[in-house]
Design an enzyme around this catalytic site. Sequence first.
Site, short mmCIF file in Angstrom:
data_model
loop_
_atom_site.label_atom_id
_atom_site.label_comp_id
_atom_site.label_asym_id
_atom_site.label_seq_id
_atom_site.Cartn_x
_atom_site.Cartn_y
_atom_site.Cartn_z
N GLY A 44 0.78 -1.25 0.00
CA GLY A 44 0.00 0.00 0.00
C GLY A 44 0.80 1.28 0.00
CG ASP A 103 -8.35 0.69 10.03
OD1 ASP A 103 -9.15 1.62 10.08
OD2 ASP A 103 -8.70 -0.51 9.94
CB VAL A 153 -9.87 5.60 1.45
CG1 VAL A 153 -10.82 6.60 2.08
CG2 VAL A 153 -8.75 5.23 2.43
P1 5GP Z 1 -4.23 -1.57 10.92
O1 5GP Z 1 -3.32 -2.65 11.36
O2 5GP Z 1 -3.82 -0.19 11.39
O3 5GP Z 1 -5.66 -1.87 11.26
O4 5GP Z 1 -4.28 -1.62 9.36
C1 5GP Z 1 -3.37 -1.02 8.54
C2 5GP Z 1 -3.50 -1.60 7.15
O5 5GP Z 1 -4.87 -1.90 6.83
C3 5GP Z 1 -3.09 -0.58 6.13
O6 5GP Z 1 -1.70 -0.64 5.88
C4 5GP Z 1 -3.92 -0.95 4.93
O7 5GP Z 1 -3.27 -1.95 4.19
C5 5GP Z 1 -5.19 -1.54 5.53
N1 5GP Z 1 -6.30 -0.55 5.55
C6 5GP Z 1 -6.81 0.07 6.63
N2 5GP Z 1 -7.80 0.92 6.29
C7 5GP Z 1 -7.91 0.84 4.95
C8 5GP Z 1 -8.73 1.50 3.98
O8 5GP Z 1 -9.59 2.37 4.25
N3 5GP Z 1 -8.53 1.17 2.68
C9 5GP Z 1 -7.60 0.24 2.30
N4 5GP Z 1 -7.51 -0.02 1.00
N5 5GP Z 1 -6.81 -0.41 3.19
C10 5GP Z 1 -6.95 -0.10 4.48
#
Ligand code: 5GP
Length: 180
Positions: A44, A103, A153
Amino acid sequence: MLTNNVERILIDEEKLMNRIREMGRQITEDYRGKDLVLICILKGAVIFASDLAREIKLPLAMDFMAVSSYGSSTKSSGVVRILKDLDQEIEGRHVLIVEDIVDSGLTLHYLTENLMTRKPASLKICTCLDKPERRVTPVKIDYVGFNIPDEFVIGYGLDYAEEYRNLPFIGVLSKDAYKK
Ligand code: 5GP
């Protein structure tokens, strides 16, 4: 068409580029004279990291890590696995993690714990996007491009089922796209 499942544009290309230029300037000031390693989290962050790196006017190294977070769904499993590790040693070096979006914070929590065991001189986090409302684990983020609301997103590196990474803006995925 590529943009069919975009409900609306959240951050357009010009806004992205202006903010990344500012972040680059800040990072350039903060890391002057230091041995800087940017760690781009695949896949990403690849587009953000490429643009950001060019706005940092210092010698630097780039390395890449791949971790599992999302599959084809839009919910985090909470399970983090290293799929590809760094090629370089980071002991004694100034490390800046470059992420696409924070996130729940689970991925970065895991990554910082893991990278700290390798004894970097410093470890900071830079993310293009942040969804603070969604945080499950607290993480200290040093550089944030944009805070965004709790919506899924796509674009500018972010995918849905491996598509849309090449959109030049950040858009909200339309609800219809999930059902297909
Ligand atoms: P976390 O471990 O903070 O929950 O997730 C981080 C990862 O989740 C990000 O690097 C991304 O790959 C994915 N992610 C979180 N929110 C989104 C979003 O709104 N859209 C997309 N495409 N990926 C997300």
